[in-house]
Design an enzyme around this catalytic site. Structure first.
Site, short mmCIF file in Angstrom:
data_model
loop_
_atom_site.label_atom_id
_atom_site.label_comp_id
_atom_site.label_asym_id
_atom_site.label_seq_id
_atom_site.Cartn_x
_atom_site.Cartn_y
_atom_site.Cartn_z
N ASP B 36 0.82 -1.22 0.00
CA ASP B 36 0.00 0.00 0.00
C ASP B 36 0.85 1.27 0.00
O ASP B 36 0.33 2.36 -0.24
CB ASP B 36 -0.96 0.01 1.19
N ASP B 287 -12.58 36.56 -34.84
CA ASP B 287 -12.01 35.26 -35.22
C ASP B 287 -12.60 34.12 -34.40
O ASP B 287 -12.45 32.96 -34.75
CB ASP B 287 -10.49 35.28 -35.03
#
Lengths: 428, 539
Positions: B36, B287
């Site tokens: 772990d 744009d």
């Protein structure tokens, strides 16, 4: 101090006075599930189904960093509260998961049910599940099981258990027909190189465990000799011996000298003449020696400290001291199998400290006190040590990169030279 | 049992580690089996922390089971205390230790350590990482701030005259998505407004800092996933109000400024008038017209998914075609935003379901986690990452917040980038028949010898990821799909016509036409079928 400095209690051939520091404390190592990362790349039609928790699944994706694989050949059947509370029958649930999986992946020929810490603590019997499912899906899909749990296995021991689970499945070899088996996962390119060398020696055609396809199981019997290509395969070796095969004791094929000694063990077992041996190995040996020597300037005289990880630590320390002149200070290994490791230990320089197991905080204290030039350690420790000014090499790269054999000897040396090269270049 | 290929969240004790690692002077002793400890690398490799997480594990093995795991836990706890000397210690169990029922909390109490020991109960088989972080933070705050709680029912005293209004910032943890930079951005914002930031927690706080949380006038809940439970408790206990707006995007940041100004009793107009985001103007710039109606799929944790969906619709002018989360506790919020935007919500933690949904919706942009980035790459769709789970590339060297006005600038840059630029799109259309300009030509800066780059080649980011963990070279799984004999065939005319379609949409046109033909049982695709399909799929 709970650690004791004591001599090995394990039976071994000589060197019984060798002091080994045995530690029992926090271990900063992966569990055996991690081996799936290279095993599933090697056995191309196998699937690894971990029966475990969310932690297992999280470990796999964190340790591997392999989310780039479209759909990997491993997964986790995550145990949930209802499985534990008895609301659902764990076996029925597992059957459903396997059914979904095999329908999704008709290309799978071998399915491993891999036990984890939680599946073992709740005593889920995966061998019975494998039998039951094997009757249902066989013979098209072979179903085996092994444990990769952290309570049973440390990192590379997961591969040991996986191969051990395959040993009873191996067909019997024809009596009277000598055979040679190479045991342990190797990159395909390394496997092909070693096969060509062994073929050149004229020993029996080598077989490999694991093979690239689930169906290619190498035969085994009393006339089989086997060489371990990886040092962490004690249980697999024991089971092969139970089936009558004989292990050829040898150092491991790391570095030019290690590879030569490893091949020599096979040559001697099958009575290959010294002339033939030289004819086959001299050229690649020389090529490897020359290539390795290019890193000698960078590494000679430098000290190195190994944290325990893959059980490759002792053979690596031997290679680095013998062929590159490095000075091993402490060589840590998660587990020391003297029977397998003695030929390697005999080649270590006098004064090398061996440690087995780990108490990570105490080992860090020893490491800082020893002020090594290079530390080989896992991913959890590397950056913190670098931040303290200590150069590190990630041990995990040593199991993911092809490093065995003549042609990889210089690559292996380079893995250790690169941290020094980088430090020389950086001016920030 | 649940089949999981990839997971969005780790187990709850990893959530506790995110809190412990974020804080100072706090240690976490975790009863857990060998292995772990992998979780350490999340912090040292992904977040690149230069120190180990303040976590000590018992790392028990089979031989310890049934004999002395409780003793092992006590010894580990005592040794961790002696070595690290923290202000406080949290104790808990990972999934396997939960099964052996050693009761770390009870064992911790019996040791009589000279520092507070806070027990954590994080049910690993029911809950996940975010819940674990939230519960851990809540337990810590109760333990340390709780000691200073006023009598129940006591009215909160008015702020003394002349004292600046003050708040705490709650929620940022270790391993969070841009928490590092969000905290800087929001702290600056609050200070410009004239509000004192007393404590930021858990990130950077000590247990002693938690003890004075009740002093501030109100709480800023930056990440409801980790902080909402705690903030509600502080509200009940100390009468501290809390914010409910998460300042992601220009609109939400404005709303957040108004909200904190109301809580602090100050005038926000100076800050609102000097707004620093370029997003509004960039989005109105001519744009950006090409962004109109781009189909976007959004997936992430609850907070980031909801915020991204609103920003995408209202500030970019996108069509949000789907929004989802892996965190069920935020299902209601995500469903609400889906309804608001007229799309369907997807609440699942199954990666394969998310992949199916994206494949079905065929968006032009995915705003998701690292998982969706991989899905999008496979499907050839642009993607920007908006949420945890995180990856080493989510820790950029530059400051890169998601929150506040600078955060909105970052969203603009990172979301627009994966889309083909509008002007380029026009040029591609104009020159699509040009001999130098076809899909096999490759990019001009690579020279004539360069062939078209493979879509599937790994990006530099992937290499970085592999390098970070030493994984092997990428390779793709063989797909099981075989050639289906019932696939419609292309007539030579239709095939020629298809080649006239710009290459960057040709794949999509091919797929759509084939789907259209298949659904109608058309065996041979003609030019007519191609345009029938185009009309069918036209929006």
């Amino acid at each position: 101090m709970s650690a004791v400095r004591q001599s090995s209690a394990l039976p071994s051939a000589g060197c019984d006075d060798l002091p080994v520091l045995r530690e029992r404390g926090q271990r900063e190592v992966f569990c055996g599930l991690t081996g799936i990362i290279w095993l599933h790349r090697k056995i191309q039609d196998a699937f690894f189904l971990i029966v475990g928790s969310r932690t297992c699944a999280h470990l796999m994706q964190s340790a591997a960093g392999v989310m780039i694989f479209a759909e990997p050949r491993f997964a986790t059947a995550i145990i949930e509260d209802r499985d534990l509370a008895g609301l659902a029958d764990a076996n029925d649930e597992l059957d459903k998961v396997v059914d979904r999986l095999l329908k999704r992946r008709p290309d799978i020929k071998l399915l491993f049910l891999v036990g984890s810490c939680p599946s073992e603590v709740i005593k889920l019997d995966l061998s019975r599940s494998a039998e039951r499912l094997g009757r249902q899906y066989g013979p098209h899909v072979r179903i085996l099981n092994y444990s990769g749990s952290g309570i049973e296995t440390t990192f590379t021991q997961g591969e040991d258990n996986c191969l051990a689970a395959m040993v009873p499945e191996l067909p019997a070899a024809t009596p009277g027909e000598p055979g040679l088996m190479v045991v342990g996962t190797l990159a395909d390119v390394v496997e092909d190189q070693l096969r060509r060398l062994l073929q050149g020696l004229g020993v029996p055609e080598p077989t490999f465990l694991p093979a690239r396809n689930a169906a290619d199981l190498p035969p085994v019997g009393p006339d089989t000799r086997f060489l371990l290509a990886q040092p962490y395969l004690a249980e697999t070796a024991r089971l092969l011996e139970e089936r009558g095969a004989q292990r050829l004791a040898a150092p491991f094929p790391l570095g030019a000298e290690g590879t030569t000694r490893w091949l020599k063990a096979a040559a001697d077992a099958f009575g290959v003449s010294p002339e033939r041996f030289h004819e086959v190995t001299d050229r690649p040996h020389q090529r490897a020696t020359e290539a390795v020597s290019r890193y000698r300037d960078a590494l000679e005289g430098r000290s190195i400290f190994f944290f325990p990880d893959s059980q490759l630590e002792i053979p690596l320390a031997r290679f680095l001291s013998e062929e590159l002149g490095m000075r091993p200070l402490e060589v840590g290994t998660p587990y020391l199998h003297r029977g397998i490791m003695d030929p390697e230990i005999a080649l270590l320089p006098a004064g090398t400290d061996l440690s087995e197991g780990q108490d990570v905080d105490r080992q860090l204290d020893r490491c800082r006190a020893a002020t090594p030039d290079l530390v080989v350690c896992g991913l959890g420790l590397a950056n913190p040590l670098e931040a303290e000014g200590i150069a590190t090499k990630w041990s995990i790269e040593l199991v993911f990169t092809p490093v065995q054999g003549y042609e990889q000897a210089a690559d292996l040396a380079n893995l250790f030279a690169r941290p020094f090269d980088r430090r020389t270049r950086l001016e920030v | 049992m649940k089949l999981a290929v990839w997971t969005y969240e780790g187990p709850p004790h990893v959530g506790a580690m995110r809190v412990a690692t974020a804080m100072r002077e706090l240690h976490y002793v975790l009863h857990a089996p060998q292995g772990d400890t992998y979780a350490d690398l999340l912090f040292t490799m992904i977040e690149r922390l230069p120190h180990r997480p303040p976590v000590t594990y018992t790392t028990f093995q089979a031989r310890d089971l049934g004999s002395d795991t409780a003793e092992l836990f006590k010894r580990t706890l005592r040794e961790a205390h002696d070595r690290f000397q923290p202000q406080a210690i949290m104790v808990g169990a990972s999934c396997t230790a939960e099964l052996i029922q050693d009761d770390p909390g009870g064992l911790g109490r019996t040791l009589g350590l000279p520092v507070p020991v806070v027990p954590l109960e994080l049910p690993s088989y029911q809950r996940k990482e975010n819940w674990g972080a939230s519960e851990t933070f809540y337990q810590l705050v109760r333990a340390f701030a709780g000691a200073n709680a006023p009598e129940t029912g006591t009215a909160r005293p008015a702020r003394p005259d002349g004292q600046k209004p003050s708040c705490n910032i709650l929620g940022p943890t270790a391993l969070g998505f841009r928490h590092r930079d969000d905290v800087v951005e929001i702290t600056d914002l609050l200070e410009r407004l004239g509000i004192d930031v007393r404590v930021v927690a858990p990130r950077g706080a000590t247990p002693a800092d938690l003890a004075r949380l009740g002093d501030a006038d109100f709480n800023v809940v930056l990440y409801p996933e980790t902080a909402e439970t705690t903030a509600r408790w502080l509200e009940r206990t100390f009468g501290q109000p809390r914010t409910t707006t998460v300042p992601i995007g220009v609109g939400a940041t404005r709303a957040f400024i108004n909200e904190v100004a109301a809580l602090a009793g100050i005038d926000p107009s100076a800050e609102l008038d000097s707004e620093r985001s370029r997003l509004p103007w960039y989005s109105r710039s001519i744009d950006s017209t090409y962004l109109t109606g781009k189909r976007v799929f959004v997936f992430g944790d609850g907070t980031h998914a909801v915020a991204a969906a609103r920003v995408a619709a209202n500030e970019f002018g996108f069509d949000v075609v789907g929004v989802g989360t892996y965190d069920r506790t935020f299902a209601r919020e995500v469903r609400a935003v889906a309804e608001e935007l007229g799309c369907e919500a997807l609440i699942t933690d199954d990666y394969l379901d998310v992949e199916d949904r994206i494949a079905e919706l065929r968006p032009e942009l995915v705003l998701g986690t690292q998982m969706e980035r991989h899905i999008a790459k496979r499907l050839g769709i642009g993607c920007a990452v908006i949420s945890a789970p995180v990856h080493v590339q989510d820790y950029p060297a530059r400051r890169s917040p998601q929150m506040g006005f600078e955060g909105a600038n970052v969203l603009w840059d990172t979301w627009v980038h994966p889309l083909m630029m509008g002007l380029e799109e026009h040029l591609l259309a104009m020159f699509r028949g040009d001999f130098e300009f076809h899909d096999a030509a490759g990019a001009s800066h690579h020279g004539a010898s360069h062939q078209s780059p493979s879509r599937q080649s790994a990006s530099p980011a992937d290499h970085a990821q592999q390098a970070a963990v030493g994984a092997p070279a990428p390779s793709f799984e063989p797909t099981a799909a075989a050639n289906d004999l019932s696939e419609p065939a292309w007539s030579p005319d239709a095939d020629q016509e298809l080649k006239k379609i710009p290459f960057f949409v040709r794949g999509k046109a091919r797929r759509n036409t084939e789907t259209f033909a298949r659904e109608r049982g058309v065996a041979t695709i003609t030019v007519e079928t191609l345009y029938d399909a185009k009309a069918h799929f036209a929006r």
